[in-house]
Design an enzyme around this catalytic site. Structure first.
Site, PDB file in Angstrom:
ATOM      1  N   ILE A  65       0.832  -1.220   0.000  1.00 40.14           N
ATOM      2  CA  ILE A  65       0.000   0.000   0.000  1.00 40.14           C
ATOM      3  C   ILE A  65       0.861   1.263   0.000  1.00 40.14           C
ATOM      4  O   ILE A  65       0.438   2.298  -0.513  1.00 40.14           O
ATOM      5  CB  ILE A  65      -0.990  -0.016   1.176  1.00 40.14           C
ATOM      6  CG1 ILE A  65      -2.149   0.962   0.891  1.00 40.14           C
ATOM      7  CG2 ILE A  65      -0.309   0.279   2.515  1.00 40.14           C
ATOM      8  CD1 ILE A  65      -3.362   0.748   1.732  1.00 40.14           C
ATOM      9  N   GLY A 115       3.321  -3.815  11.059  1.00 41.08           N
ATOM     10  CA  GLY A 115       2.473  -4.042   9.881  1.00 41.08           C
ATOM     11  C   GLY A 115       2.344  -2.842   8.944  1.00 41.08           C
ATOM     12  O   GLY A 115       3.311  -2.134   8.652  1.00 41.08           O
ATOM     13  N   VAL A 116       1.104  -2.606   8.510  1.00 34.78           N
ATOM     14  CA  VAL A 116       0.830  -1.468   7.608  1.00 34.78           C
ATOM     15  C   VAL A 116       1.251  -0.157   8.262  1.00 34.78           C
ATOM     16  O   VAL A 116       1.872   0.710   7.646  1.00 34.78           O
ATOM     17  CB  VAL A 116      -0.688  -1.415   7.297  1.00 34.78           C
ATOM     18  CG1 VAL A 116      -1.072  -0.130   6.613  1.00 34.78           C
ATOM     19  CG2 VAL A 116      -1.104  -2.586   6.460  1.00 34.78           C
ATOM     20  N   ASP A 117       0.936  -0.015   9.548  1.00 34.40           N
ATOM     21  CA  ASP A 117       1.220   1.213  10.311  1.00 34.40           C
ATOM     22  C   ASP A 117       2.716   1.521  10.240  1.00 34.40           C
ATOM     23  O   ASP A 117       3.127   2.638   9.896  1.00 34.40           O
ATOM     24  CB  ASP A 117       0.780   0.977  11.764  1.00 34.40           C
ATOM     25  CG  ASP A 117       0.495   2.262  12.515  1.00 34.40           C
ATOM     26  OD1 ASP A 117       0.116   2.167  13.696  1.00 34.40           O
ATOM     27  OD2 ASP A 117       0.651   3.354  11.941  1.00 34.40           O
ATOM     28  N   SER A 125      -7.575  -4.882  10.201  1.00 32.63           N
ATOM     29  CA  SER A 125      -7.764  -5.798  11.350  1.00 32.63           C
ATOM     30  C   SER A 125      -7.375  -7.247  11.106  1.00 32.63           C
ATOM     31  O   SER A 125      -7.447  -8.058  12.042  1.00 32.63           O
ATOM     32  CB  SER A 125      -9.227  -5.779  11.852  1.00 32.63           C
ATOM     33  OG  SER A 125      -9.471  -4.626  12.612  1.00 32.63           O
ATOM     34  N   GLY A 145      -4.492  -8.573  10.457  1.00 32.63           N
ATOM     35  CA  GLY A 145      -3.105  -8.938  10.829  1.00 32.63           C
ATOM     36  C   GLY A 145      -3.017  -9.072  12.344  1.00 32.63           C
ATOM     37  O   GLY A 145      -3.641  -9.951  12.947  1.00 32.63           O
TER      38      GLY A 145
HETATM   39  N1  APR Z   1       0.705  -3.055   2.290  1.00 34.21           N
HETATM   40  C1  APR Z   1      -0.519  -3.641   2.291  1.00 34.21           C
HETATM   41  N2  APR Z   1      -0.938  -4.475   3.274  1.00 34.21           N
HETATM   42  C2  APR Z   1      -0.063  -4.742   4.276  1.00 34.21           C
HETATM   43  C3  APR Z   1       1.226  -4.169   4.353  1.00 34.21           C
HETATM   44  C4  APR Z   1       1.599  -3.290   3.298  1.00 34.21           C
HETATM   45  N3  APR Z   1       2.796  -2.682   3.265  1.00 34.21           N
HETATM   46  N4  APR Z   1       1.843  -4.633   5.489  1.00 34.21           N
HETATM   47  C5  APR Z   1       0.963  -5.473   6.083  1.00 34.21           C
HETATM   48  N5  APR Z   1      -0.176  -5.556   5.360  1.00 34.21           N
HETATM   49  C6  APR Z   1      -1.382  -6.338   5.617  1.00 34.21           C
HETATM   50  C7  APR Z   1      -1.247  -7.515   6.557  1.00 34.21           C
HETATM   51  O1  APR Z   1      -0.761  -8.633   5.845  1.00 34.21           O
HETATM   52  C8  APR Z   1      -2.705  -7.691   6.975  1.00 34.21           C
HETATM   53  O2  APR Z   1      -3.390  -8.416   5.986  1.00 34.21           O
HETATM   54  O3  APR Z   1      -2.318  -5.469   6.259  1.00 34.21           O
HETATM   55  C9  APR Z   1      -3.271  -6.261   6.955  1.00 34.21           C
HETATM   56  C10 APR Z   1      -3.484  -5.639   8.333  1.00 34.21           C
HETATM   57  O4  APR Z   1      -2.434  -6.069   9.175  1.00 34.21           O
HETATM   58  P1  APR Z   1      -1.816  -5.124  10.340  1.00 34.21           P
HETATM   59  O5  APR Z   1      -0.926  -4.129   9.716  1.00 34.21           O
HETATM   60  O6  APR Z   1      -1.264  -6.029  11.390  1.00 34.21           O
HETATM   61  O7  APR Z   1      -3.070  -4.293  10.902  1.00 34.21           O
HETATM   62  P2  APR Z   1      -4.200  -4.748  11.942  1.00 34.21           P
HETATM   63  O8  APR Z   1      -4.465  -6.205  11.911  1.00 34.21           O
HETATM   64  O9  APR Z   1      -5.313  -3.785  11.691  1.00 34.21           O
HETATM   65  O10 APR Z   1      -3.525  -4.437  13.362  1.00 34.21           O
HETATM   66  C11 APR Z   1      -3.295  -3.077  13.693  1.00 34.21           C
HETATM   67  O11 APR Z   1      -1.016  -3.503  14.280  1.00 34.21           O
HETATM   68  O12 APR Z   1       0.761  -2.462  13.320  1.00 34.21           O
HETATM   69  C12 APR Z   1      -0.061  -2.452  14.418  1.00 34.21           C
HETATM   70  O13 APR Z   1      -0.109  -0.158  15.102  1.00 34.21           O
HETATM   71  C13 APR Z   1      -0.870  -1.184  14.496  1.00 34.21           C
HETATM   72  O14 APR Z   1      -1.668  -1.684  16.674  1.00 34.21           O
HETATM   73  C14 APR Z   1      -2.036  -1.645  15.308  1.00 34.21           C
HETATM   74  C15 APR Z   1      -2.267  -3.057  14.804  1.00 34.21           C
END
Ligand code: APR
Length: 188
Positions: A19, A40-42, A129, A131
């Site tokens: 993303i 993760g994405v964050d 959500s 991940g």
């Molecule tokens: N681009 C697209 N999708 C991604 C990327 C990326 N660069 N990195 C990870 N993902 C996907 C993961 O594979 C998953 O399918 O994004 C989805 C959401 O995963 P998470 O990032 O873990 O988000 P979430 O499950 O909503 O958990 C949020 O994780 O990173 C911390 O600060 C964040 O506390 C919050 C929690």
């Protein structure tokens, strides 16, 4: 890998990718309530977007406090191709009886509303959500897709919504879910 469908003359697109590389007007961050970054994405968005995004998040925290689950806030895109980042906080999966589907739908709806308010035409979502927050992607995909399709059916200002799935498996699950929804619709 990409798959696009037309919803009320707008595009709903699924792609496999990162993303942080998307050049839509906005990308959506799967944040946590602190807005101070994470993994993760964050983590990827803050790393690629640079410190400006965190500075703006700190400003939001100072003026409005934490970002509640289901809510969304907006910052610039910093060094990203996207001009904006919309940060939303997905529900943590606690078994499915804690309003998880409604809160997940709120994330998509509030992010889209914020996009429209900022005259954003194209927006990319990750799979919120599914991940660290433990929401199974098979359960999350129908909520995500139905919420976005409903919004596109009722709102004319966006031109494209993209789901950027990080793995081929996630992409295939969203694609199959979308095909099932559309075939179900055609059957009616
Ligand atoms: N681009 C697209 N999708 C991604 C990327 C990326 N660069 N990195 C990870 N993902 C996907 C993961 O594979 C998953 O399918 O994004 C989805 C959401 O995963 P998470 O990032 O873990 O988000 P979430 O499950 O909503 O958990 C949020 O994780 O990173 C911390 O600060 C964040 O506390 C919050 C929690």
């Amino acid at each position: 890998m990409a798959y696009s469908v037309d919803i009320n003359n707008k595009k709903l697109t699924l792609i496999k990718g990162d993303i942080t590389q998307q050049d839509t007007d906005a990308i959506v961050n799967a944040a946590n309530s602190s807005l101070m970054g994470g993994g993760g994405v964050d983590g990827a968005i803050h790393r690629a977007g640079g410190p400006k995004i965190l500075e703006e998040c700190k400003e939001i925290r100072k003026n409005h406090g934490i970002c509640k689950t289901g809510e969304a806030v907006i910052t610039s895109g910093g060094n990203l191709k996207a001009r904006y980042v919309i940060h939303t906080v997905g529900p943590v999966w606690h078994g499915g009886n804690n309003n998880e589907p409604e809160l997940l739908a709120k994330c998509y709806k509030n992010s889209l509303k914020l996009a429209v308010e900022n005259n954003i035409k194209t927006i990319s979502f990750p799979s919120i959500s599914t991940g660290a927050y433990g929401y199974s992607i098979e359960k999350a995909a129908p909520v995500a897709l139905n919420t976005v399709m409903e919004f596109l059916s009722e709102n004319d200002s966006l031109t494209e919504v993209v789901f950027t799935l990080f793995s081929s498996l996630d992409y295939e699950i969203y694609k199959e879910t979308l095909e099932n929804i559309l075939s179900g619709r055609n059957r009616k």
